[in-house]
Design a protein around this motif. Structure first.
Motif, PDB file in Angstrom:
ATOM      1  N   GLY A  91       0.804  -1.218   0.000  1.00 47.62           N
ATOM      2  CA  GLY A  91       0.000   0.000   0.000  1.00 47.62           C
ATOM      3  C   GLY A  91       0.830   1.257   0.000  1.00 47.62           C
ATOM      4  O   GLY A  91       0.360   2.315  -0.430  1.00 47.62           O
ATOM      5  N   GLN A  92       2.073   1.175   0.475  1.00 42.32           N
ATOM      6  CA  GLN A  92       2.968   2.316   0.431  1.00 42.32           C
ATOM      7  C   GLN A  92       3.904   2.179  -0.771  1.00 42.32           C
ATOM      8  O   GLN A  92       3.806   1.236  -1.543  1.00 42.32           O
ATOM      9  CB  GLN A  92       3.753   2.411   1.739  1.00 42.32           C
ATOM     10  N   ASN A  93       4.819   3.144  -0.920  1.00 44.66           N
ATOM     11  CA  ASN A  93       5.735   3.099  -2.067  1.00 44.66           C
ATOM     12  C   ASN A  93       6.557   1.817  -2.087  1.00 44.66           C
ATOM     13  O   ASN A  93       6.906   1.308  -3.150  1.00 44.66           O
ATOM     14  CB  ASN A  93       6.667   4.315  -2.043  1.00 44.66           C
ATOM     15  N   ALA A  94       6.901   1.306  -0.926  1.00 43.56           N
ATOM     16  CA  ALA A  94       7.644   0.047  -0.815  1.00 43.56           C
ATOM     17  C   ALA A  94       7.422  -0.515   0.580  1.00 43.56           C
ATOM     18  O   ALA A  94       7.184   0.231   1.529  1.00 43.56           O
ATOM     19  CB  ALA A  94       9.131   0.277  -1.079  1.00 43.56           C
ATOM     20  N   GLY A  95       7.518  -1.835   0.703  1.00 43.64           N
ATOM     21  CA  GLY A  95       7.385  -2.465   2.010  1.00 43.64           C
ATOM     22  C   GLY A  95       8.646  -2.303   2.835  1.00 43.64           C
ATOM     23  O   GLY A  95       9.734  -2.061   2.295  1.00 43.64           O
ATOM     24  N   VAL A  96       8.514  -2.421   4.146  1.00 46.40           N
ATOM     25  CA  VAL A  96       9.660  -2.277   5.055  1.00 46.40           C
ATOM     26  C   VAL A  96       9.664  -3.460   6.024  1.00 46.40           C
ATOM     27  O   VAL A  96       8.633  -3.804   6.603  1.00 46.40           O
ATOM     28  CB  VAL A  96       9.605  -0.954   5.845  1.00 46.40           C
ATOM     29  N   THR A  97      10.850  -4.054   6.204  1.00 45.72           N
ATOM     30  CA  THR A  97      11.015  -5.218   7.073  1.00 45.72           C
ATOM     31  C   THR A  97      12.055  -4.916   8.143  1.00 45.72           C
ATOM     32  O   THR A  97      13.089  -4.301   7.875  1.00 45.72           O
ATOM     33  CB  THR A  97      11.471  -6.439   6.239  1.00 45.72           C
ATOM     34  N   ASP A  98      11.780  -5.377   9.344  1.00 46.51           N
ATOM     35  CA  ASP A  98      12.698  -5.188  10.468  1.00 46.51           C
ATOM     36  C   ASP A  98      13.896  -6.125  10.325  1.00 46.51           C
ATOM     37  O   ASP A  98      13.744  -7.319  10.094  1.00 46.51           O
ATOM     38  CB  ASP A  98      11.959  -5.477  11.778  1.00 46.51           C
ATOM     39  N   LEU A  99      15.100  -5.564  10.469  1.00 40.79           N
ATOM     40  CA  LEU A  99      16.312  -6.375  10.450  1.00 40.79           C
ATOM     41  C   LEU A  99      16.847  -6.645  11.844  1.00 40.79           C
ATOM     42  O   LEU A  99      17.691  -7.518  12.034  1.00 40.79           O
ATOM     43  CB  LEU A  99      17.412  -5.671   9.634  1.00 40.79           C
ATOM     44  N   GLY A 100      16.382  -5.881  12.837  1.00 35.53           N
ATOM     45  CA  GLY A 100      16.917  -5.989  14.186  1.00 35.53           C
ATOM     46  C   GLY A 100      17.948  -4.913  14.465  1.00 35.53           C
ATOM     47  O   GLY A 100      18.465  -4.258  13.549  1.00 35.53           O
ATOM     48  N   ASP A 101      18.249  -4.709  15.732  1.00 32.35           N
ATOM     49  CA  ASP A 101      19.227  -3.695  16.166  1.00 32.35           C
ATOM     50  C   ASP A 101      18.866  -2.298  15.675  1.00 32.35           C
ATOM     51  O   ASP A 101      19.748  -1.465  15.451  1.00 32.35           O
ATOM     52  CB  ASP A 101      20.641  -4.050  15.693  1.00 32.35           C
ATOM     53  N   GLY A 102      17.569  -2.038  15.479  1.00 38.12           N
ATOM     54  CA  GLY A 102      17.143  -0.718  15.045  1.00 38.12           C
ATOM     55  C   GLY A 102      17.229  -0.480  13.553  1.00 38.12           C
ATOM     56  O   GLY A 102      16.890   0.596  13.070  1.00 38.12           O
ATOM     57  N   TRP A 103      17.659  -1.492  12.784  1.00 34.23           N
ATOM     58  CA  TRP A 103      17.771  -1.360  11.329  1.00 34.23           C
ATOM     59  C   TRP A 103      16.507  -1.890  10.642  1.00 34.23           C
ATOM     60  O   TRP A 103      15.871  -2.822  11.119  1.00 34.23           O
ATOM     61  CB  TRP A 103      18.975  -2.138  10.803  1.00 34.23           C
ATOM     62  N   ALA A 104      16.196  -1.301   9.498  1.00 38.75           N
ATOM     63  CA  ALA A 104      15.082  -1.766   8.669  1.00 38.75           C
ATOM     64  C   ALA A 104      15.533  -1.767   7.218  1.00 38.75           C
ATOM     65  O   ALA A 104      16.426  -1.002   6.822  1.00 38.75           O
ATOM     66  CB  ALA A 104      13.859  -0.871   8.844  1.00 38.75           C
ATOM     67  N   VAL A 105      14.906  -2.609   6.429  1.00 36.25           N
ATOM     68  CA  VAL A 105      15.239  -2.696   5.008  1.00 36.25           C
ATOM     69  C   VAL A 105      13.957  -2.571   4.197  1.00 36.25           C
ATOM     70  O   VAL A 105      12.903  -3.078   4.590  1.00 36.25           O
ATOM     71  CB  VAL A 105      15.972  -4.015   4.685  1.00 36.25           C
ATOM     72  N   THR A 106      14.050  -1.874   3.088  1.00 31.10           N
ATOM     73  CA  THR A 106      12.917  -1.741   2.176  1.00 31.10           C
ATOM     74  C   THR A 106      13.358  -2.186   0.790  1.00 31.10           C
ATOM     75  O   THR A 106      14.503  -1.962   0.391  1.00 31.10           O
ATOM     76  CB  THR A 106      12.391  -0.287   2.145  1.00 31.10           C
ATOM     77  N   PHE A 107      12.467  -2.841   0.066  1.00 31.89           N
ATOM     78  CA  PHE A 107      12.804  -3.254  -1.303  1.00 31.89           C
ATOM     79  C   PHE A 107      11.524  -3.420  -2.112  1.00 31.89           C
ATOM     80  O   PHE A 107      10.439  -3.584  -1.560  1.00 31.89           O
ATOM     81  CB  PHE A 107      13.627  -4.540  -1.300  1.00 31.89           C
ATOM     82  N   SER A 137      11.845   7.463  -1.010  1.00 26.18           N
ATOM     83  CA  SER A 137      10.641   8.100  -0.473  1.00 26.18           C
ATOM     84  C   SER A 137      10.205   7.468   0.841  1.00 26.18           C
ATOM     85  O   SER A 137       9.446   8.069   1.600  1.00 26.18           O
ATOM     86  CB  SER A 137       9.497   8.029  -1.491  1.00 26.18           C
ATOM     87  N   MET A 138      10.695   6.257   1.129  1.00 29.95           N
ATOM     88  CA  MET A 138      10.406   5.612   2.416  1.00 29.95           C
ATOM     89  C   MET A 138      11.373   6.067   3.507  1.00 29.95           C
ATOM     90  O   MET A 138      11.228   5.698   4.671  1.00 29.95           O
ATOM     91  CB  MET A 138      10.484   4.088   2.277  1.00 29.95           C
ATOM     92  N   GLY A 139      12.386   6.843   3.114  1.00 30.23           N
ATOM     93  CA  GLY A 139      13.384   7.308   4.071  1.00 30.23           C
ATOM     94  C   GLY A 139      14.664   6.510   4.047  1.00 30.23           C
ATOM     95  O   GLY A 139      15.519   6.683   4.922  1.00 30.23           O
ATOM     96  N   ALA A 140      14.830   5.640   3.058  1.00 32.25           N
ATOM     97  CA  ALA A 140      15.972   4.727   3.020  1.00 32.25           C
ATOM     98  C   ALA A 140      17.031   5.189   2.027  1.00 32.25           C
ATOM     99  O   ALA A 140      16.729   5.848   1.029  1.00 32.25           O
ATOM    100  CB  ALA A 140      15.507   3.326   2.642  1.00 32.25           C
ATOM    101  N   ARG A 141      18.269   4.803   2.313  1.00 33.22           N
ATOM    102  CA  ARG A 141      19.351   5.012   1.353  1.00 33.22           C
ATOM    103  C   ARG A 141      19.457   3.764   0.479  1.00 33.22           C
ATOM    104  O   ARG A 141      19.578   2.646   0.989  1.00 33.22           O
ATOM    105  CB  ARG A 141      20.682   5.260   2.062  1.00 33.22           C
ATOM    106  N   PRO A 142      19.429   3.909  -0.849  1.00 31.40           N
ATOM    107  CA  PRO A 142      19.552   2.735  -1.727  1.00 31.40           C
ATOM    108  C   PRO A 142      20.941   2.119  -1.634  1.00 31.40           C
ATOM    109  O   PRO A 142      21.945   2.836  -1.702  1.00 31.40           O
ATOM    110  CB  PRO A 142      19.279   3.305  -3.127  1.00 31.40           C
ATOM    111  N   ILE A 143      20.989   0.799  -1.455  1.00 30.97           N
ATOM    112  CA  ILE A 143      22.273   0.116  -1.324  1.00 30.97           C
ATOM    113  C   ILE A 143      22.517  -0.910  -2.426  1.00 30.97           C
ATOM    114  O   ILE A 143      23.640  -1.417  -2.556  1.00 30.97           O
ATOM    115  CB  ILE A 143      22.404  -0.572   0.041  1.00 30.97           C
ATOM    116  N   ALA A 144      21.500  -1.233  -3.234  1.00 32.66           N
ATOM    117  CA  ALA A 144      21.693  -2.222  -4.292  1.00 32.66           C
ATOM    118  C   ALA A 144      20.534  -2.184  -5.271  1.00 32.66           C
ATOM    119  O   ALA A 144      19.409  -1.824  -4.904  1.00 32.66           O
ATOM    120  CB  ALA A 144      21.828  -3.630  -3.703  1.00 32.66           C
ATOM    121  N   VAL A 145      20.823  -2.568  -6.511  1.00 27.33           N
ATOM    122  CA  VAL A 145      19.784  -2.772  -7.518  1.00 27.33           C
ATOM    123  C   VAL A 145      20.034  -4.107  -8.206  1.00 27.33           C
ATOM    124  O   VAL A 145      21.169  -4.577  -8.292  1.00 27.33           O
ATOM    125  CB  VAL A 145      19.737  -1.636  -8.568  1.00 27.33           C
TER     126      VAL A 145
END
Length: 767
Positions: A91-107, A137-145
């Motif tokens: 429903g949002q621009n991209a989903g977000v998953t918890d990685l632990g230790d305060g980190w999250a990943v979106t793809f 737009s989710m607030g993440a820095r892109p790290i890979a494509v």
């Protein structure tokens, strides 16, 4: 503000006073019933600007009007366990998953298919740009494509045009952004000759507190458009290109394809992340498909429900653009943000620092209406939900294709009888597969991508999954991959789609990561064809059931329909991206053995059955029919757990899943990874599984992998597999001196012979 062009403005008052004025609703991709519904919603005819907005936002590409009723299964079949790590879902621009230790990943995975056929360089380049903007737009820095390309026959003249352009566009944009390209797919098949597929996936990371959603909240907050200027490129791209079939009788203008500028996007990324880090933004939306129409209506609909915009404030690249064109333009490298008034000066300072142009368009209101003016006159007055979220929903009829029974009855064994049996014949078949279009080395493509930029890539193509470090202190990281065997899906959409999911899941586990989330890109033909719609419905059912059994949720994705030319569909192609999590990327498992592992044992995990329908060997013999390999998702989970635990505990030095091409190609690829040979003995395994040598080498039975086990770990490894009741067999040893893959009592292939066959194909065809 730009100078206001001189043309007749279709205001709301004018629309109310001229109810019978003819409008080009059909040319904009609307159906007659949809146009009448718009009139009913508004209580009058739409203005030209409103018609433009509804046409792009109600397009198949933007509204999912033919797929929504089926996509709901991804939410309906989510278990509580699947929700545990999901921070943001569909429903949002991209989903977000918890990685632990305060980190999250979106793809997320998205398609840019039709634009990449018309203008391969710009179509593919802007596909990367668009998916990266979804991530930021989710607030993440892109790290890979990653990218998944599907083109027509390798020797067709037009395939060279599309491949050269698409790869150049993808690599130019990604390399310029400084985002590593870590993997993907390249498939050739005549099914895609007139409608190639370019699917792109981006991965980004952020801290939990940096997650941002797309909404326009806070009455009085300012609406900001920033980035590139709005131009005439990409007008109607979502509705004209992505929601309509190609047809020889129709001409598509090249300006419909967006033009990308990665240098502008790089500045846009840094400016956006700095706005986020300083907590200056209330809501943000990238401008991709449907442009300003999408950004304004979705932000307003997701927030307080009201917004007032002055469209003449938009900075335009081209003179004389009409309000409708400005609303429909899909010019790239643009973002829309909602900014509290007290933050305006700081926002402007950051944008000026990064040399990013911007314009203040209006503000959030409490009217519940999206009102857009042109030089003070109202040209749009709508309820934003009717534009962005409450469009038409079709439960289209679907039926099993008339050809399906005959297709499945045409098995490989019944059609092809002259199969290899001698050692020389098996050797020749292995070389033919290694040099075939779909199994040959993709170095010609991957060498054009910078996979190491940013300095955190620890694994990339040709390994089973790409791996990137997230936290340099703990070595936490993520793995990503994309997979789909569309031939399997064509034979059986339900099980074939689960096989695509299983392979992507297995590739993540083979690398040593725990699969945590799925993003899909669903590429199909016309939904107006009941047989195509059946393929789509069965695929969704299969994926939703499969994700539930694997306990890995779908967090987002894309649907691309109308992929057909002159009424001929592409193969149904649900490309599945899976994301995995590493506690420590230094524990990753590469896909080939090395000289340092000389003498280590090679094990085959899993059992092999006679499953050659839809296989690459069958493809080599120009056969497509029968049923794809059986799916056993419980066995896939068990195999995945074993691979992950063995990798984490240091029990294996290398691992490679068995998929297209079967065991023969897997062993050859493992030898080619570092140019090191091995001695293999297969007679006992063939006897155990009750199959001949040809079947053992080329069958594509699932839930299998080849692993390299140090001698010191063999007892522990075997005990672990025995305890889980998972079949394994010791089939050989790494032989650093042999410089060849020796299949005892069958054949021997030197590393040079395999490399020549494997690496010459793309060079021969594409230079």
């Amino acid at each position: 503000m730009t100078d206001t062009p001189e043309f007749n403005i279709d205001t709301v008052d004018n629309a109310a006073g001229t109810p019978n004025e003819s409008q080009p609703w059909a040319e904009l991709g609307l159906k007659e019933n949809e146009y009448e519904e718009i009139r009913k919603i508004l209580g009058r005819r739409p203005t030209a600007g409103e018609l433009a907005m509804y046409s792009v936002m109600w397009s198949e590409h933007c509204s999912y009007k033919s797929s929504k009723v089926h996509l709901r299964q991804f939410g309906d079949k989510v278990t509580e366990k699947m929700k545990e790590n999901m921070l943001v879902g569909i429903g949002q621009n991209a989903g977000v998953t918890d990685l632990g230790d305060g980190w999250a990943v979106t793809f997320k995975v998205e398609s840019h298919n039709s634009p990449s056929y018309i203008e391969p360089f710009q179509g593919a380049a802007t596909g990367i740009g668009g998916i990266v903007r979804d991530i930021i737009s989710m607030g993440a820095r892109p790290i890979a494509v990653l990218d998944a390309l599907r083109l027509g026959k390798i020797d067709h003249p037009d395939t060279k045009r599309v491949l050269h352009g698409a790869v150049a566009g993808l690599s130019h944009y990604g390399n310029t952004l400084g985002v590593p390209g870590i993997g993907g797919e390249l498939v050739f098949d005549s099914s895609y000759q007139g409608n190639p597929l370019v699917n792109a996936m981006a991965i980004g990371v952020m801290r939990h507190e940096d997650i941002h959603l797309a909404n326009a909240s806070g009455v009085g907050n300012k609406v900001l458009l920033y980035g590139a200027r709005t131009g005439a490129d990409g007008i109607g791209g979502a509705s004209v290109l992505a929601s309509e079939s190609f047809d020889d009788s129709k001409e598509v203008e090249r300006p419909t394809v967006q033009a990308g500028d990665p240098f502008t996007e790089k500045s846009l990324i840094e400016a956006t992340l700095e706005l986020f880090s300083n907590d200056l933004v209330e809501g943000i939306q990238d401008l991709g498909a449907a442009g300003i129409s999408c950004a304004t209506s979705e932000l307003a609909s997701n927030g307080e429900g009201g917004m007032h915009i002055e469209l003449t404030n938009v900075i335009c690249r081209d003179e004389g653009m009409t309000p409708g064109e400005i609303l429909m333009s899909e010019s790239q490298e643009r973002m829309m943000a909602v900014i509290p008034p007290q933050n305006v000066d700081k926002v402007e300072g950051i944008l000026n620092k990064w040399d990013v142009e911007y314009a203040w368009l209006g503000e959030v209101t409490d009217t519940g209406r999206l009102i857009i003016d042109w030089d003070g006159e109202t040209i749009v007055d709508v309820d934003p939900r009717t534009v962005a979220h409450d469009g038409p929903v079709y439960d289209r009829p679907y039926q099993r294709p008339a050809f399906q029974d005959e297709l499945q009855a045409n098995t490989f064994r019944s059609a092809v009888t002259d199969l290899p049996s001698t050692g020389d014949e098996l050797k020749a078949a292995t070389l033919d597969l290694l040099g075939s279009a779909n199994l040959c080395s993709k170095k010609w493509v991957t060498d054009q991508f910078d996979s190491r930029v940013q300095g955190n890539t620890t694994m990339s193509a040709p390994d089973d999954a790409g791996v990137v470090r997230v936290d340099e202190n703990t070595n936490m990281g993520v793995a990503g991959t994309m997979d789909c065997n569309a031939r399997y899906v064509y034979l059986d959409p339900y099980h074939g789609s689960q096989l695509a999911l299983a392979e992507s899941y297995r590739n993540i586990a083979t690398a040593g990561a725990v699969p945590v989330a799925v993003s899909d890109c669903l590429n199909y033909g016309s939904p107006e064809n009941p047989e195509t719609m059946w393929q789509f419905a069965e695929s969704i059912r299969g994926l939703a059931d499969g994700c539930q059994e694997l306990e890995v949720p779908v967090t987002g994705g894309n649907v691309s329909l109308y992929n057909q030319t002159n009424g001929v569909d592409i193969f149904p192609t649900p490309v599945i991206g899976v994301l995995g999590r590493f506690d420590d990327v230094t524990r990753r498992t590469e896909s080939g053995w090395t000289a340092d592992q000389d003498g280590a044992a090679i094990y085959l995990m899993g059992t092999t059955a006679d499953e050659l329908d839809g296989s690459e060997y069958a493809n080599l013999r120009d056969h497509l029919g029968g049923l794809p390999p059986k799916v056993d998702l419980k066995k896939e989970v068990l195999l995945g757990d074993l691979l992950i635990n063995a990798s984490r505990d240091g029990m294996i030095d290398a691992a490679h899943d068995i998929s297209e091409g079967g065991l023969a190609v897997t062993l050859a690829e493992m030898a080619l990874r570092y140019g090191v040979g091995a001695r293999i003995t297969l007679e006992e395994v063939a006897e155990r599984d009750g199959i001949d040598m040809f079947t053992l080498l080329f069958s594509e039975s699932q839930a299998r992998a080849v692993v390299v086990v140090p001698r010191s770990e063999e007892v522990r490894f075997n005990d672990m597999c025995t305890a889980r009741n998972f079949p394994v067999a010791r089939i050989g040893v790494v032989d650093a001196q042999a410089n060849a893959l020796q299949i005892q009592d069958q054949f021997e292939l030197t590393v040079d012979q395999m490399r020549e066959a494997n690496e010459s194909t793309l060079v021969k065809h594409f230079g």
